[in-house]
Motif scaffolding. Sequence first.
Motif, mmCIF file in Angstrom:
data_model
loop_
_atom_site.group_PDB
_atom_site.id
_atom_site.type_symbol
_atom_site.label_atom_id
_atom_site.label_comp_id
_atom_site.label_asym_id
_atom_site.label_seq_id
_atom_site.Cartn_x
_atom_site.Cartn_y
_atom_site.Cartn_z
ATOM 1 N N LEU A 7 0.835 -1.206 0.000
ATOM 2 C CA LEU A 7 0.000 0.000 0.000
ATOM 3 C C LEU A 7 0.867 1.251 0.000
ATOM 4 O O LEU A 7 0.589 2.213 -0.722
ATOM 5 C CB LEU A 7 -0.914 -0.011 1.225
ATOM 6 N N ALA A 8 1.924 1.243 0.795
ATOM 7 C CA ALA A 8 2.818 2.404 0.864
ATOM 8 C C ALA A 8 3.485 2.654 -0.476
ATOM 9 O O ALA A 8 3.621 3.803 -0.922
ATOM 10 C CB ALA A 8 3.866 2.200 1.949
ATOM 11 N N VAL A 9 3.916 1.565 -1.144
ATOM 12 C CA VAL A 9 4.556 1.718 -2.458
ATOM 13 C C VAL A 9 3.577 2.294 -3.476
ATOM 14 O O VAL A 9 3.915 3.197 -4.254
ATOM 15 C CB VAL A 9 5.106 0.364 -2.940
ATOM 16 N N LEU A 10 2.331 1.782 -3.464
ATOM 17 C CA LEU A 10 1.322 2.294 -4.394
ATOM 18 C C LEU A 10 1.048 3.770 -4.145
ATOM 19 O O LEU A 10 0.922 4.570 -5.084
ATOM 20 C CB LEU A 10 0.032 1.478 -4.265
ATOM 21 N N LEU A 11 0.942 4.161 -2.877
ATOM 22 C CA LEU A 11 0.715 5.569 -2.548
ATOM 23 C C LEU A 11 1.895 6.424 -2.982
ATOM 24 O O LEU A 11 1.722 7.553 -3.460
ATOM 25 C CB LEU A 11 0.493 5.722 -1.041
ATOM 26 N N ALA A 12 3.103 5.893 -2.837
ATOM 27 C CA ALA A 12 4.283 6.662 -3.255
ATOM 28 C C ALA A 12 4.295 6.863 -4.757
ATOM 29 O O ALA A 12 4.600 7.952 -5.252
ATOM 30 C CB ALA A 12 5.549 5.939 -2.811
ATOM 31 N N LEU A 13 3.976 5.788 -5.502
ATOM 32 C CA LEU A 13 3.941 5.912 -6.961
ATOM 33 C C LEU A 13 2.892 6.933 -7.395
ATOM 34 O O LEU A 13 3.125 7.733 -8.302
ATOM 35 C CB LEU A 13 3.657 4.552 -7.594
ATOM 36 N N TYR A 151 7.398 14.629 -0.485
ATOM 37 C CA TYR A 151 8.130 13.637 -1.256
ATOM 38 C C TYR A 151 9.608 13.987 -1.178
ATOM 39 O O TYR A 151 10.021 15.068 -1.606
ATOM 40 C CB TYR A 151 7.625 13.670 -2.708
ATOM 41 N N HIS A 152 10.421 13.078 -0.602
ATOM 42 C CA HIS A 152 11.829 13.368 -0.395
ATOM 43 C C HIS A 152 12.640 12.103 -0.676
ATOM 44 O O HIS A 152 12.249 11.012 -0.250
ATOM 45 C CB HIS A 152 12.089 13.819 1.046
ATOM 46 N N TYR A 153 13.756 12.256 -1.342
ATOM 47 C CA TYR A 153 14.575 11.078 -1.610
ATOM 48 C C TYR A 153 16.041 11.452 -1.770
ATOM 49 O O TYR A 153 16.391 12.587 -2.093
ATOM 50 C CB TYR A 153 14.088 10.332 -2.854
ATOM 51 N N TRP A 154 16.900 10.468 -1.525
ATOM 52 C CA TRP A 154 18.322 10.584 -1.813
ATOM 53 C C TRP A 154 18.845 9.199 -2.172
ATOM 54 O O TRP A 154 18.465 8.187 -1.582
ATOM 55 C CB TRP A 154 19.095 11.184 -0.643
ATOM 56 N N THR A 155 19.671 9.147 -3.184
ATOM 57 C CA THR A 155 20.180 7.885 -3.720
ATOM 58 C C THR A 155 21.638 8.069 -4.097
ATOM 59 O O THR A 155 22.028 9.131 -4.586
ATOM 60 C CB THR A 155 19.387 7.462 -4.972
ATOM 61 N N ALA A 171 2.839 8.848 3.108
ATOM 62 C CA ALA A 171 2.374 7.686 3.868
ATOM 63 C C ALA A 171 3.483 7.060 4.707
ATOM 64 O O ALA A 171 3.206 6.309 5.645
ATOM 65 C CB ALA A 171 1.801 6.632 2.913
ATOM 66 N N GLY A 172 4.735 7.351 4.403
ATOM 67 C CA GLY A 172 5.839 6.775 5.162
ATOM 68 C C GLY A 172 6.993 6.413 4.255
ATOM 69 O O GLY A 172 7.068 6.842 3.107
ATOM 70 N N VAL A 173 7.905 5.606 4.777
ATOM 71 C CA VAL A 173 9.059 5.152 4.010
ATOM 72 C C VAL A 173 8.601 4.092 3.026
ATOM 73 O O VAL A 173 8.005 3.085 3.422
ATOM 74 C CB VAL A 173 10.141 4.567 4.937
ATOM 75 N N SER A 193 14.034 5.586 9.711
ATOM 76 C CA SER A 193 13.934 4.238 9.160
ATOM 77 C C SER A 193 12.579 3.576 9.360
ATOM 78 O O SER A 193 12.336 2.495 8.834
ATOM 79 C CB SER A 193 15.022 3.339 9.764
ATOM 80 N N GLY A 194 11.660 4.207 10.108
ATOM 81 C CA GLY A 194 10.353 3.606 10.345
ATOM 82 C C GLY A 194 9.483 3.592 9.098
ATOM 83 O O GLY A 194 9.722 4.321 8.135
ATOM 84 N N MET A 195 8.440 2.782 9.114
ATOM 85 C CA MET A 195 7.576 2.635 7.948
ATOM 86 C C MET A 195 6.444 3.653 7.919
ATOM 87 O O MET A 195 5.702 3.715 6.963
ATOM 88 C CB MET A 195 6.984 1.224 7.912
ATOM 89 N N ASP A 196 6.261 4.424 8.969
ATOM 90 C CA ASP A 196 5.171 5.385 8.962
ATOM 91 C C ASP A 196 5.559 6.580 9.826
ATOM 92 O O ASP A 196 6.678 6.680 10.317
ATOM 93 C CB ASP A 196 3.862 4.750 9.461
#
Length: 235
Positions: A7-13, A151-155, A171-173, A193-196
């Motif tokens: 669900l988190a991945v779908l919300l992120a997409l 929406y935040h990211y680093w790679t 929604a979380g990580v 590192s938490g999921m929410d």
Amino acid sequence: MALLLILAVLLALMGRWLVKWGRETAEKQYRADDGAVLPHIPEMALTPLDDTPDGPVPFGYKMGWLAVKCEDPHRLMEVLGLRDPQPANWTTGLARAGYQGRVFVSPALDGYVLAVGLWADDLEDVPGRTERLVDTFSEVQFFGTHRISDYHYWTKYVDGKVVRDYIYQDAGVVWDEGDLTPEELALGFERFSGMDRESGWFPGEEDVLDIAAAWGVDPRFQKKAYPPSVGWVCD
């Protein structure tokens, strides 16, 4: 747990699509069909390009960018498939970054070249472009932060392999690959590192700028001065 992750991945997409849709919609509204300037266009985005060298200008908020270990900006433009490079100083070049599909490519700074106005999902629009990028250069960093969509990211890639890949959406990580780098640990990023959001700890735009600075080039240019220089605005 697996259902929550899916669900988190779908919300992120969906969130990433909304960010991209919003940018593209805004870009289409910058000019009317007859070419007339619409009144709400940011004034700086319409400033004519100027190739008079100046010092780096702070950037990073509501922006995506790359930092690539490279001494030749034109080589990076070639690998990214950027077109029609036009010389521009930092002030006018960064004003165009992200508007109407434009990207500002910097001169080399401390061994890195920046491509500002380019989001990680923009690279995914062309199959194989990300792979070509990370296989060509010894180190590639991706950053993005957009406070509206949270929406935040680093790679970070080194020698073609992902060392760290972190994506946070409202929604979380939704993606957390690789061990925290020493720079993240020094910044206290283990709290993200938490999921929410229940823990109350989640990243924001300043954190993205902090890790960019720790990994190589500070987009705020707070602690180091660089000589005047010129970059390029590309399509």
